[in-house]
Design an enzyme around this catalytic site. Structure first.
Site, short mmCIF file in Angstrom:
data_model
loop_
_atom_site.label_atom_id
_atom_site.label_comp_id
_atom_site.label_asym_id
_atom_site.label_seq_id
_atom_site.Cartn_x
_atom_site.Cartn_y
_atom_site.Cartn_z
N TRP A 29 5.81 -0.53 3.69
CA TRP A 29 5.97 -1.22 2.39
C TRP A 29 5.86 -0.20 1.26
CZ3 TRP A 29 3.04 -1.80 -2.02
CH2 TRP A 29 3.37 -2.86 -2.89
N ASP A 55 0.60 -5.73 9.93
CA ASP A 55 1.22 -4.40 10.04
C ASP A 55 2.31 -4.21 8.98
OD1 ASP A 55 1.48 -1.88 11.17
OD2 ASP A 55 2.97 -2.54 12.63
N ARG A 75 0.95 5.78 1.13
CA ARG A 75 0.57 4.74 2.08
C ARG A 75 -0.64 3.92 1.59
NH1 ARG A 75 2.17 4.78 7.22
NH2 ARG A 75 0.15 4.01 7.89
N ARG A 95 4.81 -5.64 19.81
CA ARG A 95 3.77 -5.16 20.72
C ARG A 95 2.41 -5.65 20.24
NH1 ARG A 95 5.84 0.01 18.80
NH2 ARG A 95 4.72 0.58 16.92
N GLU A 134 1.12 -17.85 21.77
CA GLU A 134 2.54 -17.80 21.38
C GLU A 134 2.70 -16.64 20.41
OE1 GLU A 134 4.99 -19.64 22.57
OE2 GLU A 134 3.57 -20.66 23.90
N GLY A 155 2.14 0.73 5.38
CA GLY A 155 2.65 2.07 5.11
C GLY A 155 4.14 2.03 4.78
N GLU A 175 -7.89 2.77 17.64
CA GLU A 175 -6.95 3.91 17.60
C GLU A 175 -6.67 4.38 16.18
OE1 GLU A 175 -6.39 1.09 19.55
OE2 GLU A 175 -7.16 2.19 21.27
N ASN A 176 -6.93 3.50 15.20
CA ASN A 176 -6.61 3.89 13.82
C ASN A 176 -7.49 5.04 13.30
OD1 ASN A 176 -5.78 0.46 12.85
ND2 ASN A 176 -4.41 2.12 13.47
C1 IPE Z 1 -2.03 -2.45 14.64
O1 IPE Z 1 -1.16 -1.74 13.84
C2 IPE Z 1 -3.43 -2.37 14.08
C3 IPE Z 1 -3.66 -3.10 12.83
C4 IPE Z 1 -2.80 -3.86 12.20
C5 IPE Z 1 -4.99 -2.97 12.30
P1 IPE Z 1 -0.81 -0.20 14.16
O2 IPE Z 1 0.11 0.23 13.06
O3 IPE Z 1 -2.04 0.58 14.34
O4 IPE Z 1 -0.05 -0.30 15.54
P2 IPE Z 1 1.01 0.67 16.21
O5 IPE Z 1 0.47 2.06 16.06
O6 IPE Z 1 2.29 0.51 15.47
O7 IPE Z 1 1.13 0.20 17.61
C1 IPE Z 2 -1.28 -1.87 8.97
O1 IPE Z 2 -0.31 -1.15 8.29
C2 IPE Z 2 -2.68 -1.52 8.49
C3 IPE Z 2 -3.49 -0.79 9.46
C4 IPE Z 2 -3.11 -0.47 10.66
C5 IPE Z 2 -4.81 -0.39 9.04
P1 IPE Z 2 0.13 0.30 8.75
O2 IPE Z 2 -0.69 1.30 8.01
O3 IPE Z 2 0.10 0.45 10.21
O4 IPE Z 2 1.61 0.34 8.21
P2 IPE Z 2 2.88 0.97 8.94
O5 IPE Z 2 2.96 0.35 10.29
O6 IPE Z 2 2.63 2.45 9.00
O7 IPE Z 2 4.01 0.60 8.05
MG MG Z 3 1.48 0.11 11.67
#
Ligand code: IPE
Ligand code: IPE
Ligand code: MG
Length: 247
Positions: free
Chosen positions: A35, A30, A43, A200, A213, A33, A77-78
């Site tokens: 970063w 995670d 993003r 989470r 863990e 975005g 959910e993505n």
């Molecule tokens: C979890 O990250 C899913 C992946 C890393 C693929 P998210 O960015 O989707 O999680 P939330 O929305 O912060 O819970």
């Molecule tokens: C994780 O990075 C990649 C995916 C969930 C596909 P994010 O895209 O969720 O990055 P943040 O959490 O918005 O920084």
């Molecule tokens: Mg994320």
């Protein structure tokens, strides 16, 4: 009465994992975005940088003796993200399959997929299936890619297949549920790492992470390097895993 010796043996068995390397490391990659935002970049650039980080981390974990690595690449959910981001991520994964699978195969790594392929276009689906088939007999580390994966979706699908099989109610137990998960033979993750600072699970490996863990780091995924892996492994080695028992 437990003798001192028996007690010691039990402690080892229950798993005070001092110095131990986890068999299975699962990673919630995670922070791509954030970063990118921190650098005033779109993003998508964060996703590209994050993808570029996968190889060095997988190789480092393999060198450390980790047997199974599971990467959370895209959750059920993505799909709710903006359409352009979703299609960018799809294309990126296709690109990675094209550029990385031959090398993974050469290294004896077995690639597996957790999740479902039904929402993907047929060409993409085929590419994933080919990668899994090509590497299926490899004996090295297993690299499990959770892509279009959701823990609840996995459990619901397992329940459906169990109900369809008309198994007698008294035969439904944890082992049976496990046999209906996406990768039944994959041991539960010992260590679950989340980059990007959240605490989470975001629908990752719900059934399997019961006694994993958990390790969270502020570092965003594109910046998460081998030295960060080592810090996570050191933290893991200091944990006392009790599995509900008194030791
Ligand atoms: C979890 O990250 C899913 C992946 C890393 C693929 P998210 O960015 O989707 O999680 P939330 O929305 O912060 O819970
Ligand atoms: C994780 O990075 C990649 C995916 C969930 C596909 P994010 O895209 O969720 O990055 P943040 O959490 O918005 O920084
Ligand atoms: Mg994320």
């Amino acid at each position: 009465m437990l003798t001192q010796k028996k007690l010691q043996a039990q402690v080892v068995q229950v798993g005070v994992d001092h110095g131990a390397i986890p068999d299975h490391v699962a990673i919630i990659m995670d922070g791509n975005g954030r970063w990118a935002s921190a650098r005033s970049r779109p993003r998508t650039e964060g996703h590209r940088a994050g993808t570029g980080n996968v190889r060095r981390i997988v190789q480092h974990l393999a060198r450390k003796g980790v047997k199974h690595v599971t990467l959370f690449a895209f959750s059920t959910e993505n799909w709710e993200r903006p359409a352009e981001e979703v299609s960018f991520l799809m294309e990126l994964v296709r690109e990675v399959i094209k550029t990385e699978v031959a090398e993974l195969h050469r290294q004896g790594i077995r690639v597996r997929h957790l999740g479902t392929l039904d929402r993907l276009d047929p060409g993409f689906r085929q590419e994933i299936e080919n990668a899994v088939a090509l590497t299926a007999l490899n004996q090295g580390m297993t690299l499990n890619v959770a892509f279009n994966y959701g823990g609840r979706d996995e459990i619901v699908r397992a329940v459906r297949r169990i109900v369809e099989s008309r198994v007698p109610v008294e035969d439904v137990d944890e082992a049976l549920v496990r046999r209906h998960l996406f990768c039944p033979e994959l041991p539960d993750p010992d260590l679950m790492i989340r980059t990007g600072g959240e605490f989470r699970i975001s629908n990752f490996l719900l059934f399997q992470s019961a006694y994993s863990e958990f390790y969270s780091t502020e570092t965003n995924w594109p910046d998460f390097g081998p030295e960060d892996v080592d810090r996570a492994l050191e933290a893991y080695a200091r944990r006392q895993r009790r599995f509900g028992k008194v030791i």
